[in-house]
Design a protein around this motif. Structure first.
Motif, mmCIF file in Angstrom:
data_model
loop_
_atom_site.group_PDB
_atom_site.id
_atom_site.type_symbol
_atom_site.label_atom_id
_atom_site.label_comp_id
_atom_site.label_asym_id
_atom_site.label_seq_id
_atom_site.Cartn_x
_atom_site.Cartn_y
_atom_site.Cartn_z
ATOM 1 N N VAL A 94 0.839 -1.211 0.000
ATOM 2 C CA VAL A 94 0.000 0.000 0.000
ATOM 3 C C VAL A 94 0.868 1.253 0.000
ATOM 4 C CG1 VAL A 94 -1.669 1.318 1.349
ATOM 5 C CG2 VAL A 94 -1.955 -1.142 1.087
ATOM 6 N N ILE A 95 1.918 1.265 0.794
ATOM 7 C CA ILE A 95 2.818 2.428 0.843
ATOM 8 C C ILE A 95 3.532 2.609 -0.490
ATOM 9 C CG2 ILE A 95 4.915 3.323 1.931
ATOM 10 C CD1 ILE A 95 3.959 1.961 4.512
ATOM 11 N N ASP A 96 3.931 1.507 -1.109
ATOM 12 C CA ASP A 96 4.630 1.596 -2.398
ATOM 13 C C ASP A 96 3.727 2.159 -3.489
ATOM 14 O OD1 ASP A 96 6.766 1.294 -4.113
ATOM 15 O OD2 ASP A 96 6.279 -0.782 -4.614
ATOM 16 N N CYS A 97 2.417 1.851 -3.434
ATOM 17 C CA CYS A 97 1.483 2.303 -4.470
ATOM 18 C C CYS A 97 0.890 3.689 -4.173
ATOM 19 C CB CYS A 97 0.350 1.290 -4.633
ATOM 20 S SG CYS A 97 0.888 -0.312 -5.269
ATOM 21 N N THR A 98 1.094 4.234 -2.993
ATOM 22 C CA THR A 98 0.520 5.544 -2.639
ATOM 23 C C THR A 98 1.622 6.561 -2.332
ATOM 24 O OG1 THR A 98 0.277 4.766 -0.360
ATOM 25 C CG2 THR A 98 -1.639 4.558 -1.801
ATOM 26 N N ILE A 99 2.181 6.471 -1.150
ATOM 27 C CA ILE A 99 3.226 7.431 -0.760
ATOM 28 C C ILE A 99 4.470 7.255 -1.620
ATOM 29 C CG2 ILE A 99 4.653 8.219 1.168
ATOM 30 C CD1 ILE A 99 2.536 7.204 3.067
ATOM 31 N N GLY A 100 4.784 6.001 -1.971
ATOM 32 C CA GLY A 100 5.950 5.769 -2.815
ATOM 33 C C GLY A 100 5.823 6.408 -4.188
ATOM 34 N N VAL A 101 4.605 6.416 -4.742
ATOM 35 C CA VAL A 101 4.382 7.052 -6.045
ATOM 36 C C VAL A 101 4.454 8.571 -5.920
ATOM 37 C CG1 VAL A 101 2.685 7.382 -7.886
ATOM 38 C CG2 VAL A 101 3.027 5.110 -6.886
ATOM 39 N N THR A 102 3.887 9.115 -4.848
ATOM 40 C CA THR A 102 3.851 10.570 -4.677
ATOM 41 C C THR A 102 5.236 11.144 -4.426
ATOM 42 O OG1 THR A 102 1.622 10.373 -3.753
ATOM 43 C CG2 THR A 102 2.800 12.443 -3.370
ATOM 44 N N PHE A 103 6.005 10.510 -3.548
ATOM 45 C CA PHE A 103 7.314 11.046 -3.159
ATOM 46 C C PHE A 103 8.477 10.327 -3.822
ATOM 47 C CE2 PHE A 103 4.444 11.969 0.376
ATOM 48 C CZ PHE A 103 4.627 13.343 0.513
ATOM 49 N N GLY A 104 8.199 9.410 -4.707
ATOM 50 C CA GLY A 104 9.269 8.726 -5.432
ATOM 51 C C GLY A 104 10.089 7.775 -4.584
ATOM 52 N N LEU A 105 9.466 7.123 -3.611
ATOM 53 C CA LEU A 105 10.186 6.164 -2.767
ATOM 54 C C LEU A 105 10.424 4.863 -3.524
ATOM 55 C CD1 LEU A 105 8.293 6.587 0.628
ATOM 56 C CD2 LEU A 105 10.441 7.653 -0.051
ATOM 57 N N SER A 106 11.533 4.230 -3.221
ATOM 58 C CA SER A 106 11.820 2.938 -3.839
ATOM 59 C C SER A 106 10.993 1.842 -3.161
ATOM 60 C CB SER A 106 13.314 2.618 -3.722
ATOM 61 O OG SER A 106 13.683 2.497 -2.359
ATOM 62 N N THR A 107 10.913 0.704 -3.830
ATOM 63 C CA THR A 107 10.170 -0.422 -3.266
ATOM 64 C C THR A 107 10.804 -0.917 -1.972
ATOM 65 O OG1 THR A 107 9.511 -1.074 -5.506
ATOM 66 C CG2 THR A 107 9.275 -2.724 -3.763
ATOM 67 N N LEU A 108 12.130 -0.862 -1.898
ATOM 68 C CA LEU A 108 12.826 -1.288 -0.686
ATOM 69 C C LEU A 108 12.506 -0.362 0.492
ATOM 70 C CD1 LEU A 108 14.815 -3.332 0.474
ATOM 71 C CD2 LEU A 108 16.679 -1.797 -0.184
ATOM 72 N N SER A 109 12.387 0.938 0.218
ATOM 73 C CA SER A 109 12.025 1.889 1.279
ATOM 74 C C SER A 109 10.602 1.628 1.777
ATOM 75 C CB SER A 109 12.140 3.326 0.764
ATOM 76 O OG SER A 109 13.457 3.605 0.351
ATOM 77 N N ALA A 110 9.696 1.339 0.848
ATOM 78 C CA ALA A 110 8.324 1.017 1.253
ATOM 79 C C ALA A 110 8.276 -0.262 2.081
ATOM 80 C CB ALA A 110 7.446 0.873 0.010
ATOM 81 N N ALA A 111 9.100 -1.255 1.721
ATOM 82 C CA ALA A 111 9.150 -2.490 2.499
ATOM 83 C C ALA A 111 9.698 -2.240 3.899
ATOM 84 C CB ALA A 111 10.013 -3.527 1.775
ATOM 85 N N ALA A 112 10.666 -1.320 4.020
ATOM 86 C CA ALA A 112 11.218 -0.986 5.336
ATOM 87 C C ALA A 112 10.165 -0.334 6.224
ATOM 88 C CB ALA A 112 12.424 -0.072 5.181
ATOM 89 N N VAL A 113 9.359 0.571 5.651
ATOM 90 C CA VAL A 113 8.287 1.206 6.426
ATOM 91 C C VAL A 113 7.227 0.160 6.815
ATOM 92 C CG1 VAL A 113 6.517 2.995 6.402
ATOM 93 C CG2 VAL A 113 8.716 3.419 5.316
ATOM 94 N N GLY A 114 6.944 -0.765 5.897
ATOM 95 C CA GLY A 114 6.005 -1.836 6.220
ATOM 96 C C GLY A 114 6.508 -2.723 7.349
ATOM 97 N N GLY A 115 7.827 -2.983 7.370
ATOM 98 C CA GLY A 115 8.395 -3.744 8.476
ATOM 99 C C GLY A 115 8.298 -3.004 9.797
ATOM 100 N N LEU A 116 8.451 -1.678 9.742
ATOM 101 C CA LEU A 116 8.288 -0.865 10.955
ATOM 102 C C LEU A 116 6.862 -0.974 11.506
ATOM 103 C CD1 LEU A 116 9.394 1.306 12.924
ATOM 104 C CD2 LEU A 116 8.683 3.019 11.254
ATOM 105 N N ILE A 117 5.886 -0.896 10.617
ATOM 106 C CA ILE A 117 4.489 -0.999 11.044
ATOM 107 C C ILE A 117 4.191 -2.389 11.600
ATOM 108 C CG2 ILE A 117 2.095 -0.927 10.234
ATOM 109 C CD1 ILE A 117 2.974 1.147 8.180
#
Length: 239
Positions: A94-117
């Protein structure tokens, strides 16, 4: 002479003190004959009980108790591993398809935030999983505190928890079959195209090389463009 005089003085004092104690004990015996004997008998009983407890051996747990201890500690961690993996994959997607698209985050960064949650959810709902496991009627080992402190009982518990987390995380990988892996890539490319306002022209020809199709891409030089096109063709069976 001075030394012998000091010794004599100390002996006199000790004799006087012993006489006083003897006279007081005699007076107590006359008033309450059983007090002194009861005092010494109770003291001896306490010493005997202390020695018996110190020499008492811890009984070894039975195989049934160890099996119940293994199951009761391992099963809750299977649920914990599944929950952790599910939250991490779904939240990361979800983060990769929303915030990652808006702010240009990589898939690995989105996975790291998902691990935090997922870690935060594990802390919040870990007690709930343990309560649910107890309510499910898991077998009780009935081990004493001394038996739980035995080294091989601790190893039993640690191994069961590690295996439970491993199985739970493996089962949680099933979530990968229910997400769209190309959605985030297409959304990021679309967002990048809209921001930069450029377009590409793609031409395909079979005349330049025999038994081969040549693709010509015209447009601005964009990082990762050729890699994205190649990956897209490969996923669709082109080689």
């Amino acid at each position: 002479m001075l030394f012998s005089g000091c010794i004599g003085y100390i002996l006199k004092k000790s004799n006087r003190l012993s006489r006083r104690v003897t006279s007081k004990c005699t007076a107590i015996r006359k008033r309450r004959p059983g007090m002194i004997s009861c005092f010494f008998s109770s003291s001896s009983q306490k010493i005997k009980l202390g020695a018996a407890s110190a020499t008492r051996e811890i009984p070894n747990p039975t195989r049934t108790q160890l099996r119940a201890h293994y199951i009761s500690n391992g099963l809750p961690f299977i649920g914990f591993g599944m929950m952790d993996q599910t939250v991490m994959i779904q939240a990361g997607n979800v983060i990769d398809c929303t915030i990652g698209v808006t702010f240009g985050l990589s898939t690995l960064s989105a996975a790291a935030v998902g691990g935090l949650i997922s870690n935060v959810c594990g802390i919040l709902f870990g007690g709930t999983l343990e309560s649910a496991a107890k309510a499910a009627g898991l077998p009780s080992s009935n081990l004493t505190a001394a038996q739980r402190a035995l080294p091989y009982v601790k190893i039993n518990r640690l191994f069961s928890q590690a295996l439970g987390v491993l199985l739970g995380c493996t089962l949680g990988l099933v979530n990968l079959f229910f997400i769209d892996h190309e959605k985030s890539s297409s959304l990021k490319l679309q967002q990048q195209t809209e921001d930069r306002e450029f377009a590409f022209e793609v031409e395909a020809s079979n005349e330049d090389i025999v038994d081969a199709t040549v693709f010509t891409v015209r447009g601005p030089d964009n990082d990762g463009l050729l890699a994205g096109i190649t990956a897209s063709f490969t996923m669709r069976g082109c080689s």
